[in-house]
Every structure is written in structure tokens, then in C-alpha cells.
Design an enzyme around this catalytic site. Sequence first.
Site, short mmCIF file in Angstrom:
data_model
loop_
_atom_site.label_atom_id
_atom_site.label_comp_id
_atom_site.label_asym_id
_atom_site.label_seq_id
_atom_site.Cartn_x
_atom_site.Cartn_y
_atom_site.Cartn_z
N ASP A 107 8.65 86.23 -19.68
CA ASP A 107 9.24 86.02 -18.37
C ASP A 107 8.42 86.85 -17.38
OD1 ASP A 107 10.67 85.85 -16.06
OD2 ASP A 107 12.58 86.54 -16.90
N TYR A 118 16.00 91.61 -17.58
CA TYR A 118 16.77 90.65 -16.77
C TYR A 118 15.99 89.35 -16.70
CZ TYR A 118 19.06 88.48 -12.72
OH TYR A 118 19.73 87.62 -11.88
N LYS A 163 9.11 84.47 -7.79
CA LYS A 163 8.73 85.51 -6.81
C LYS A 163 7.37 85.26 -6.13
CE LYS A 163 12.24 88.61 -8.33
NZ LYS A 163 12.76 88.87 -9.66
C1 LIG Z 1 13.95 88.01 -10.34
C2 LIG Z 1 13.84 87.68 -11.78
C3 LIG Z 1 14.43 86.54 -12.33
C4 LIG Z 1 15.34 85.65 -11.54
O1 LIG Z 1 14.66 85.02 -10.48
P1 LIG Z 1 15.54 84.44 -9.27
O2 LIG Z 1 14.50 83.80 -8.39
O3 LIG Z 1 16.20 85.62 -8.65
O4 LIG Z 1 16.48 83.46 -9.82
C5 LIG Z 1 14.20 86.24 -13.66
N1 LIG Z 1 13.41 87.02 -14.40
C6 LIG Z 1 12.82 88.13 -13.92
C7 LIG Z 1 11.93 88.94 -14.80
C8 LIG Z 1 13.04 88.50 -12.60
O5 LIG Z 1 12.48 89.62 -12.14
#
Ligand SMILES: *Cc1c(COP(=O)(O)O)cnc(C)c1O
Length: 432
Positions: free
Chosen positions: A242, A147, A270
Amino acid sequence: MNDISRKQSARLFEKAQKYFPGGVNSPVRAFKSVYGTPLFIERGDGCFLWDADGNKFIDFCCSWGPLILGHNHPTVRGQVEDVLGKGMSFGAPTALENELAELILKNNKKIEKLRFVSSGTEAVMSAIRLARGYTGRDKIVKFDGCYHGHSDSMLVKAGSGLVTFGETSSAGVPKSFADETIVIPLHDKVALEEAFKQFPDEIAAVIIEGVPANNGLLIQDKEYIQYLREITQSYGSLLIFDEVITGFRLGFEGAAGYYGVSPDIITYGKIIGGGMPVGAYGASAAIMKNISPDGAVYQAGTLSGNPVAMAAGIGQLSELLRPGFYDELNAKTQAFVSAIEQYIQDKGYRVKVSFIGSLFWFAFTDKDIKKAEEIDPASMDFFKEFHRELLNRGIYLGPSGYEVGFISAAHTPEVLENAKRAIFESLDIVKP
Ligand SMILES: *Cc1c(COP(=O)(O)O)cnc(C)c1O
């Protein structure tokens, strides 16, 4: 055991449904795949949460990862309180942005320059634009089961066949966007080679989660990660990590540090904001100079580098730099998971607890899972029961069996001892 009271949460949820689609501002919060109304949270402190009905929980969701120090940490709160009185936003540079950037760049040698944004989604969206702008290519390879936020190019799932153009996984994403995203399985060298053979000069970047942790915890072999680095390099494509979950979680240098690889672009979110909305993307100075106003890749943000959010990030990241911080947190997680695994083994239950750093995931299976397609959807029935039993015993896990658990520095050994007991009792009821 009786179910906990959710009277107040139910009342609030009813009201929320008048205001928001599904009663929530982010879909997984709606408790669609577990029992009962979503819990409306009133406050958090350390590793505990209290809901609107006064139920108290040990929190293993930690706001989906940001709260590596737990709720309401005095250093984070103190930093925020210091700047709050001076105004909330200026749309002009502040020294706080320099301070947070310096803290990061001095201690994370995987990037040389960065740009702050306001969410993980925004960080990834910008990183992809940067990769396309830098390489002059359009296609992106992503992995089934990773994701990357909800930008259009990333809301794409695998079609049928080994290497396929993706199909959109959301209404509203143009098919022509999905055509630029190639989706392949994790842990599969052949699929990756095939993708590069089919599109040798068209792939701008391969993007992967530092450790795939949004669809179960799909820990990849180090050798496979190194292979990603090699193949992208040999075809002139970029490797994007990511690290929105793994950044500052597996260590201060995230998964890149953990695996000893050097991705071309890294995204953060995060943890970086200490619970405030912050994201970032970073790379070498040579790649970052393509970003506006230096370069031709446009990217901007009214609230980017927001002073209150920067202050929270400074507070949190400075705590993470204390010597031994990660060793202690990871050792605590390992001991917690080992005890649970032992119990599972003694009882002969069909459950695997995978973990890395301070992330863990219950998989109701007896197989090692490395790819999204290996997760049996029927196994989620066990999670649904497990989740209810845990809530009744004061344990809060994210309301989906595909989501990982997070342990924070605020989870003391005593608390984890209590949590284990509740987990054992719940497993004994679910009998997986
Ligand atoms: C949570 C997450 C996102 C999206 O971040 P948001 O702050 O919710 O937009 C993208 N990539 C990864 C790996 C994530 O865990």
C-alpha cells in the site's frame, strides 16, 4: 507566548457542527487530540497556509501528503486550468487517462497495468478483491499499526495473542469480515511464519504500507521486507504494497523501488492526483487481466479517471520526473532532521526524529520504534503541548502525534531555517 486568534475558525466550526458529525468530513481534522478549535483554512501557496483568522503557517501536513510540490503549484494549476473549460466529467474515456498512465508506466517498472479510482481507500479495497479473485483464497494478513483506508476488511485491529483473527476496529463492520483478516505485529518474522503455518492455503495476500507512516513512522528493516516477499511467494500468496503515502514520495517507484522489491499489487493515492481525488492500483498484466471487463473481478467508478483530476496528476508527476528532484528533496529533509536531532542531543531531550525520504516523525521517547505497540500513549501528552507551541510560532503539523510530517519541494532552506528555530523554542518549553 499568547495563543493565536481562532475567532473566525471557532465561528466556522460552530456552524460546521450543525452540518457534519463532529463538525468535520474526516475525523482527524477535528483537533480532538490537540488544543483548540480546528483551523479553517482559507488558502495555501507554496509551503504556506493561511487560516480564516489570517494566521500564516509553514505547512508540514501538506494535505496529509499529496502536495509534494506545495500548494498551488503553477504547473499543476496550469494543467487543471487547461482542461477545466472543456467540461468536468464525461463518464467516457479521455486521452488524459492515457497520458497519466503512460507517464507512470514508463517510469515505474514495478507495475505493467493500472486502474484509476478516486481515493486510497478505494484503491486498497479493489486490490484486496483482486488478490482474492486471483488466488481464490479469502484471508488477508495485515499489520498492527498500518492504515489502509476505511474499507470493511481493513478496519480490523489485533486481538490478543500472536496470530489472531482480528477484532473490528469500527462499529458496523461484521465480525465475519474481521474473521477473514489476520492482524500481526510489524517487524516480527515468527508471527508471520505462524500465520502461514496455521493457514497455509487460505491467505490471499499480505498487505503492508510501503513504509508504515500512519501510526508513527515505523521504518522496517530492508531484510524484513525481503522476507515478506519470500514467504508470500513460497505459500502462493500475493504481496500488496500500500503505497498511498510512499508512492511517488520515496522516489518515482515509491517504496518498492527504494527497497528493491517487487510486490504483486501496488496501491497509490495522495501524490498521484496532485491534490485532486485520485487513487490507483497496479500489477503485472497477468494479474490485472482479472479485472472487469477483461476478467471476473468487478470494479468500477463513475468519476474514475476524471479529466480534471488526471490533469492535476499529469502536472504534478511530470515535475517529479525532473532529474535530481528526489535527491534534492531528500537531502533537504535529512539536513533539517539532522539539525533538530543535534539540538535534541545537546539539550538531552527524550525525543527521536525518525525520517525517510521527505517524511519525518517526532517520537517522544528515547527508544527506536518499529512496532505500533512500542509507542507509549502517554508520550502523546508531549505532542499536544508541542503542537500548540508550534502553531503559536507559525508551524502547522497534522493535529495528532501519530501522524507524520511531510516536506515539499516548496519548503526552501530559509523557510526550514525559520521552522527549526520555532521547533527549538517549542522543545525548550515542552522539555520532553
Ligand atoms: C491515506 C491512506 C489511505 C487512504 O486513502 P484515502 O484517499 O484517504 O481514502 C490508504 N492507505 C494509506 C497507506 C494511506 O496513507
